[in-house]
Design an enzyme around this catalytic site. Structure first.
Site, PDB file in Angstrom:
ATOM      1  N   GLY A 239       0.754  -1.242   0.000  1.00 53.46           N
ATOM      2  CA  GLY A 239       0.000   0.000   0.000  1.00 53.46           C
ATOM      3  C   GLY A 239       0.783   1.289   0.000  1.00 53.46           C
ATOM      4  N   GLY A 283       3.709  -3.658  -3.654  1.00 51.78           N
ATOM      5  CA  GLY A 283       3.652  -3.808  -5.105  1.00 51.78           C
ATOM      6  C   GLY A 283       4.115  -2.520  -5.775  1.00 51.78           C
ATOM      7  N   ARG A 320      -4.752   3.079 -16.027  1.00 52.45           N
ATOM      8  CA  ARG A 320      -4.924   3.844 -14.791  1.00 52.45           C
ATOM      9  C   ARG A 320      -5.680   5.159 -14.982  1.00 52.45           C
ATOM     10  NH1 ARG A 320      -1.344   5.699 -12.033  1.00 52.45           N
ATOM     11  NH2 ARG A 320      -2.329   5.333 -10.033  1.00 52.45           N
ATOM     12  N   TYR A 324      -9.054   4.990 -12.956  1.00 51.96           N
ATOM     13  CA  TYR A 324      -9.041   5.686 -11.660  1.00 51.96           C
ATOM     14  C   TYR A 324      -8.960   7.199 -11.807  1.00 51.96           C
ATOM     15  CZ  TYR A 324      -7.002   1.107 -10.275  1.00 51.96           C
ATOM     16  OH  TYR A 324      -6.713  -0.210 -10.080  1.00 51.96           O
ATOM     17  N   CYS A 350     -11.459   3.644 -29.526  1.00 48.73           N
ATOM     18  CA  CYS A 350     -12.729   4.306 -29.790  1.00 48.73           C
ATOM     19  C   CYS A 350     -13.572   4.439 -28.525  1.00 48.73           C
ATOM     20  CB  CYS A 350     -13.486   3.540 -30.866  1.00 48.73           C
ATOM     21  SG  CYS A 350     -12.532   3.483 -32.379  1.00 48.73           S
ATOM     22  N   TYR A 378       0.878  -1.591 -12.247  1.00 49.33           N
ATOM     23  CA  TYR A 378      -0.496  -1.576 -12.745  1.00 49.33           C
ATOM     24  C   TYR A 378      -0.561  -0.946 -14.134  1.00 49.33           C
ATOM     25  CZ  TYR A 378      -1.010  -2.706  -7.860  1.00 49.33           C
ATOM     26  OH  TYR A 378      -0.865  -3.298  -6.632  1.00 49.33           O
TER      27      TYR A 378
HETATM   28  C1  LIG Z   1      -2.644  -5.279  -4.490  1.00 46.74           C
HETATM   29  C2  LIG Z   1      -2.263  -5.877  -3.212  1.00 46.74           C
HETATM   30  C3  LIG Z   1      -1.057  -5.542  -2.608  1.00 46.74           C
HETATM   31  C4  LIG Z   1      -0.102  -4.518  -3.176  1.00 46.74           C
HETATM   32  O1  LIG Z   1      -0.574  -3.225  -3.053  1.00 46.74           O
HETATM   33  P1  LIG Z   1       0.356  -1.979  -3.469  1.00 46.74           P
HETATM   34  O2  LIG Z   1      -0.487  -0.797  -3.200  1.00 46.74           O
HETATM   35  O3  LIG Z   1       0.678  -2.136  -4.903  1.00 46.74           O
HETATM   36  O4  LIG Z   1       1.573  -2.031  -2.612  1.00 46.74           O
HETATM   37  C5  LIG Z   1      -0.714  -6.206  -1.444  1.00 46.74           C
HETATM   38  N1  LIG Z   1      -1.537  -7.125  -0.886  1.00 46.74           N
HETATM   39  C6  LIG Z   1      -2.713  -7.460  -1.426  1.00 46.74           C
HETATM   40  C7  LIG Z   1      -3.568  -8.472  -0.777  1.00 46.74           C
HETATM   41  C8  LIG Z   1      -3.130  -6.837  -2.608  1.00 46.74           C
HETATM   42  O5  LIG Z   1      -4.305  -7.165  -3.149  1.00 46.74           O
END
Ligand SMILES: *Cc1c(COP(=O)(O)O)cnc(C)c1O
Length: 423
Positions: A239, A283, A320, A324, A350, A378
């Site tokens: 996150g 991630g 993205r 979003y 399109c 992403y």
């Molecule tokens: C997507 C996800 C992450 C990674 O989130 P980031 O914001 O990209 O760091 C970690 N754990 C779970 C369960 C996820 O679904």
């Protein structure tokens, strides 16, 4: 430090001019910096040195085998959300024994696959899933290691589509139901309760919500221990955000230091408290700023209300903005003294939703190269074939060398699995 910087007026990926990459591999192409990837991963790994901790890269952010192999070689585990992702880890030489399997909808086949490869742990998200996993494990003659994904009901203060830790989200077991769910799990003969996890959202700039979630999990671990359910790991999910525009996200080492300080204080306060393994599932903060999308201007289309800069990348290549309304940086690859104008940067698909950036001041002409910054997470992993567009090539740069790590998809490959009905 960015690894995509200008040298003599031309943007480079590490030591290689992006003009050279476009020449060799065409556009649109995702370009990754090996140095940036490793720097980001090591900011986690170094902060975990000497600790019982595991960094499980959340591979849905970018699951290219070259990325996985590089991270696995530096000790990464992986956070999976499908059986397909597990097969990718194995193909890249990663260790299934360091894999966590997250997600609300694991199928029987996916569970059986993960059991057969002896993954580290299933992050279970509901009571029905516990029952199913117990059954699949029994059929396989195994005991499945489980953690419960608890929804700590904290507000991650991020975009609603990427907030996952509130009561209204589909993810995890509600905090108030967690004790009952653990009791149920502990009573199932083919499950072994190992840990607890949460993941409250993505692109978090501040770690306060994460630390609040940690405190809630700690409280639960203590209550479970009182009942004789002893947990061995605590997984805080991912996150941590990155800079797209002018955001200043918390530094990873600072966040991890605060987590470990809390863990240490908690364990020290326990009579005979044993250490607990801590896991992270980052991630975006590992791959996000390690990649750009390189694209070429097809046409400039001046208009009465708006000027459009039509490029060869589109929403199918980079979702993205459309999905979003994400803001992503756009820059000219070659600095010039062309006149500046304000453009919406759009693709050929399109859909009016097919835009990559809005109202940007650019000095461009047709055939110029642009990059979309911070597209490593992403980006390619969410790309589709909408409009029968082959997905972009992917290139990994190491110093002044470029490696094609995924070929550009050929249109024929897109319908190779299709067939027509007999006449
Ligand atoms: C997507 C996800 C992450 C990674 O989130 P980031 O914001 O990209 O760091 C970690 N754990 C779970 C369960 C996820 O679904």
């Amino acid at each position: 430090m960015s690894h995509f910087l200008p040298k003599k007026g031309v943007l480079h990926a590490e030591d290689l001019a992006l003009t050279d990459i476009a020449e060799r591999f065409g556009t649109p192409t995702y370009v990754y910096s090996k140095a940036a990837l490793l720097e980001n991963f090591m900011s986690y790994a170094n902060s975990c040195k000497g600790r019982d901790a595991l960094v499980c890269y959340a591979m849905k952010a970018n699951s290219n085998l070259a990325v996985l192999k590089l991270l696995a070689a530096h000790g990464a585990g992986f956070d999976l959300v499908s059986g397909g992702e597990l097969l990718r880890v194995i193909a890249a030489g990663g260790d299934p024994g360091k894999c966590l399997f997250s997600g609300v909808g694991k199928s029987r086949a996916e569970m059986a696959l993960a059991l057969s490869h002896d993954i580290l742990c299933f992050n279970v998200e509901s009571i029905p899933e516990l029952h199913r996993l117990n059954e699949v494990a029994r059929e396989a003659g195994k005991v499945a290691p489980v953690s419960l994904r608890v929804n700590p009901n904290v507000d991650a203060k991020t975009h609603p589509y990427i907030a996952t830790g509130l009561k209204a989200n589909k993810f995890g077991v509600a905090f108030d139901d967690a004790l009952a769910a653990y009791r149920a799990a502990a009573a199932m003969p083919h499950l072994k309760v190992l840990g607890i996890d949460c993941h409250i959202g993505s692109q978090l700039l501040d770690d306060a919500p994460l630390l609040e979630a940690l405190d809630k999990l700690i409280g639960l671990v203590d209550r479970l221990a009182d009942e004789g359910i002893v947990l061995h790991h605590l997984d805080l999910g991912g996150g941590i955000g990155i800079t797209y525009d002018n955001e200043s996200p918390v530094a990873v080492p600072d966040y991890l230091a605060r987590v470990f300080a809390r863990i240490d204080a908690w364990r020290a306060s326990q009579h005979g408290g044993k250490p607990i393994k801590v896991a992270f599932e980052p991630g975006r903060s590992i791959v996000g700023n390690a990649g750009v999308l390189l694209t070429r201007v097809e046409y400039l289309k001046p208009g009465e209300e708006k000027n459009f800069c039509i490029v060869d990348a589109a929403m199918n290549d980079l979702m993205r903005p459309a999905m979003y309304e994400a803001w992503m940086g756009v820059e000219e690859v070659v600095q010039s003294d062309r006149p500046a104008s304000v453009y919406d940067v759009v693709g050929p698909v399109c859909e009016s939703g097919d835009w990559l950036a809005r109202e940007r001041q650019l000095k461009v002409a047709a055939n110029d190269l642009l990059i979309i910054r911070s597209a490593g997470a992403y980006g390619m992993s969410m790309a589709s074939n909408y409009n029968s567009r082959g997905r972009p090539a992917e290139v990994m740069v190491d110093g002044d060398r470029a490696y094609l790590v995924r070929q550009r998809e050929k249109p024929e490959a897109l319908f190779a699995l299709e067939s027509v009905m007999p006449d």
